[in-house]
Enzyme design. Structure first.
Site, PDB file in Angstrom:
ATOM      1  N   ASN A 150       0.769  -1.381   0.044  1.00  0.00           N
ATOM      2  CA  ASN A 150      -0.193   0.000  -0.150  1.00  0.00           C
ATOM      3  C   ASN A 150       0.628   1.382  -0.181  1.00  0.00           C
ATOM      4  O   ASN A 150       0.569   2.570  -0.519  1.00  0.00           O
ATOM      5  CB  ASN A 150      -1.233  -0.401   1.461  1.00  0.00           C
ATOM      6  N   GLY A 226       2.005  -5.572   7.559  1.00  0.00           N
ATOM      7  CA  GLY A 226       0.998  -6.838   6.561  1.00  0.00           C
ATOM      8  C   GLY A 226      -0.064  -7.106   6.896  1.00  0.00           C
ATOM      9  O   GLY A 226      -0.495  -6.689   8.123  1.00  0.00           O
ATOM     10  N   THR A 230      -1.340 -12.978   8.109  1.00  0.00           N
ATOM     11  CA  THR A 230      -0.108 -13.300   8.014  1.00  0.00           C
ATOM     12  C   THR A 230       0.884 -12.959   8.919  1.00  0.00           C
ATOM     13  O   THR A 230       2.156 -13.795   9.154  1.00  0.00           O
ATOM     14  CB  THR A 230       0.819 -12.653   6.567  1.00  0.00           C
ATOM     15  N   GLU A 248       3.892  -4.965  13.064  1.00  0.00           N
ATOM     16  CA  GLU A 248       2.671  -4.134  11.894  1.00  0.00           C
ATOM     17  C   GLU A 248       1.677  -4.886  10.947  1.00  0.00           C
ATOM     18  O   GLU A 248       1.802  -4.956  10.027  1.00  0.00           O
ATOM     19  CB  GLU A 248       3.555  -3.165  11.496  1.00  0.00           C
ATOM     20  N   CYS A 282      -2.825   1.759   5.945  1.00  0.00           N
ATOM     21  CA  CYS A 282      -3.616   0.899   7.487  1.00  0.00           C
ATOM     22  C   CYS A 282      -4.089   2.026   8.197  1.00  0.00           C
ATOM     23  O   CYS A 282      -4.535   1.205   9.733  1.00  0.00           O
ATOM     24  CB  CYS A 282      -2.184   0.770   8.461  1.00  0.00           C
ATOM     25  N   GLU A 461       7.998   0.538  15.939  1.00  0.00           N
ATOM     26  CA  GLU A 461       8.587   1.368  15.221  1.00  0.00           C
ATOM     27  C   GLU A 461       9.000   2.143  15.498  1.00  0.00           C
ATOM     28  O   GLU A 461       8.807   3.204  16.495  1.00  0.00           O
ATOM     29  CB  GLU A 461       8.841   0.727  14.186  1.00  0.00           C
TER      30      GLU A 461
END
Ligand code: NDP
Length: 480
Positions: A150, A226, A230, A248, A282, A461
């Site tokens: 994205n 992602g 996943t 994340e 996101c 992060e």
């Protein structure tokens, strides 16, 4: 047709297996380049290169690493137009967005961590007289960095820059759906003089390249951005190997609007937080909660403003929204609009695919869509759609909206609109999220911790948090 190559040991190389995947332009629905369909053998080659490069990269003075990373940032800035065009073509996002947000941020990521490493210090703890502890923070080895489609270069560099600044070598995999700017980055790294093996970029599928990176015993840390499913799969493989993990993941972010807010500012920003990048951020707010006295006024103004948004060719400067990233994702979003109707929702705006004329007729476009009339617990309001689809939900009280906002498995971000200071802090305090914005959205200071709670992620992060993730602390205790 242009063919992307892997970047291993300082060179641009073909995948060992010699096979390639199609890379689509979402604006036209046509294949426009080939990308390596790499596999474990390519990851092995990259691991060997990254292992060989680690001793010298981790030991050179941080000032030297900083200079090389700053040079990469300079080259990204110098190639702004080329990179923005590539990002728009690969992802479908408006070129103006890529030029104003994605690419400048990729340069900022490199610049930020090139300088952050110069200011990163470790702690010491004095005990009784004659005893002191000091903590060393050392690079760990090879970092595996896996990123989504994205915000391709933006998120790719968000991981690579701190990993390299901290003295690690890196094996990185961009999404196979949007590989182009990662490829262009490898060319810029060669030009910047990044030593061979320090950064390796392997293109290909998640279940081959991503899985090989995750499972490789010589890659002790994985930074992944992602989807939540996943992320769970990566954790399942990596956790028993005791790898460091930063995940994340997805979101279903609430946008909470109180009647006493600054209406014009809120409306303008809410359009952006709903539909920027076709809603494929996101941090987009997909559940809009409105205090009842404001509901009708907000609804009519928001619907009117949304209907003015222009869905069009991403390369056209007048387009507010471009194409959806892939056919599969377009179908997923459309299936959620159907689900919303089945669940009893009313579509107030949008709800349909858009067909553009000429060469764009097979591209993937969806109208910005607003839905009302759904309870907060239905699937439409619980599952991540990740497209230009928002729902409107009225509320009566602070307690009620906090409960509804917290009711999903996700906890990434939230936006709160109010001019009441107490309400603002109180609501922010009670939301289970990693980031709460008050009277703003997507304002990012790179020093702040970034990440999600609950199923939106593990770890943080950004700033020194990222440098701490990419280093291993070792305490040394001396009795002198
Ligand atoms: P995916 O989880 O499908 O893919 C992310 C990356 O992981 C891709 O490079 C993918 O490769 C790779 N991958 C897929 N399967 C595996 C596997 N088994 N092992 C290792 N790697 C694998 O996410 P999307 O690309 O669809 O991105 C959208 C999602 O990302 C949304 O849920 C969104 O919320 C989230 N996101 C979260 C952000 C955050 O900061 N919290 C920021 C941006 C997005 P491939 O593309 O080849 O499948």
């Amino acid at each position: 047709m242009f063919t992307i190559k892997n970047y291993i040991n300082g060179g641009l190389v073909e995948p060992k297996g010699g096979t390639y995947l199609d890379n689509f332009n979402p604006a036209t629905g046509q294949v426009y380049s080939k990308i390596p369909d790499s596999d474990r053998a390519d990851v092995e080659q990259a691991v060997a290169a990254a292992k060989a490069a680690f001793p010298s990269w981790s030991r050179i003075p941080k000032e030297a690493r900083s200079k090389i990373l700053a040079k990469v940032a300079d080259l990204i800035e110098a190639n702004l137009d080329k990179l923005a065009l590539a990002e728009s073509t690969d992802n479908g996002k408006p070129v103006s967005l890529a030029k104003n947000v994605d690419i400048p941020r990729a340069a900022a990521n490199f610049n930020f961590f090139a300088t952050a490493i110069l200011h990163y210090a470790s702690e010491s703890h004095a005990m009784e007289k004659g005893v002191i502890n000091y903590t060393l923070r050392e690079p760990i080895g090879i970092a595996g960095c896996i990123s989504p489609w994205n915000l391709p270069l933006y998120l790719f560099t968000w991981k690579i820059a701190p990993a390299l600044a901290a003295g690690n070598t890196v094996i990185a995999k961009p999404s196979e759906v949007t590989p182009m700017t990662a490829y262009l980055l490898s060319e810029l790294c060669i030009e910047a003089g990044v030593p061979p093996g320090v950064l390796n970029i392997i293109h290909g599928l998640g279940n081959k390249v991503g899985a090989s990176i995750t499972a490789h015993p010589d890659i002790p840390m994985i930074s992944f951005t992602g989807g939540t499913e996943t992320g769970a799969e990566i954790a399942r493989i990596a956790a028993p190997m005791f790898k460091k993990l930063s995940l994340e993941l997805g979101g279903k972010n609430p946008n909470i609007i109180f009647a006493n807010c600054n209406f014009d500012k809120m409306l303008k920003t809410t359009l952006k937080s709903s539909f920027s990048n076709q809603g494929e951020i996101c941090l987009c707010g997909s559940r809009i909660f409105i205090e009842k006295p404001l509901y009708e006024k907000f609804k009519s103004a928001f619907v009117a403003a949304t209907q003015l948004l222009k869905v069009g060719d991403p390369l056209n400067k007048d387009s507010d929204m471009g194409a959806i990233v892939s056919e599969a994702h377009t179908e997923k979003i459309m299936s959620y609009i159907e689900l919303a109707k089945e669940e009893g929702g009313t579509v107030l705006a949008g709800g349909k695919r858009v067909t553009l004329p000429g060469e764009h007729q097979n591209g993937w476009y969806i109208e910005p869509t607003i839905i009302e009339g759904l309870g907060h617990e239905c699937r439409t309001n619980q599952e991540e759609i990740f497209g230009p689809v928002v729902t409107l939900i009225p509320f009566d009280s602070e307690d009620e909206v906090i409960e509804m906002a917290n009711s999903t498995r996700y906890g990434l971000s939230a936006t709160i609109w109010t001019n009441n200071l107490q309400t603002a802090h109180q609501v922010a305090n009670h939301l289970h999220v990693g980031i709460a914005w008050i009277n703003c959205w997507l304002l990012r200071d790179l020093r702040t911790p970034f990440g999600g709670s609950k199923s939106s992620g593990v770890g943080r992060e950004g700033g020194f948090e990222a440098l701490s993730f990419f280093t291993e602390p070792k305490n040394v205790c001396i009795n002198y």
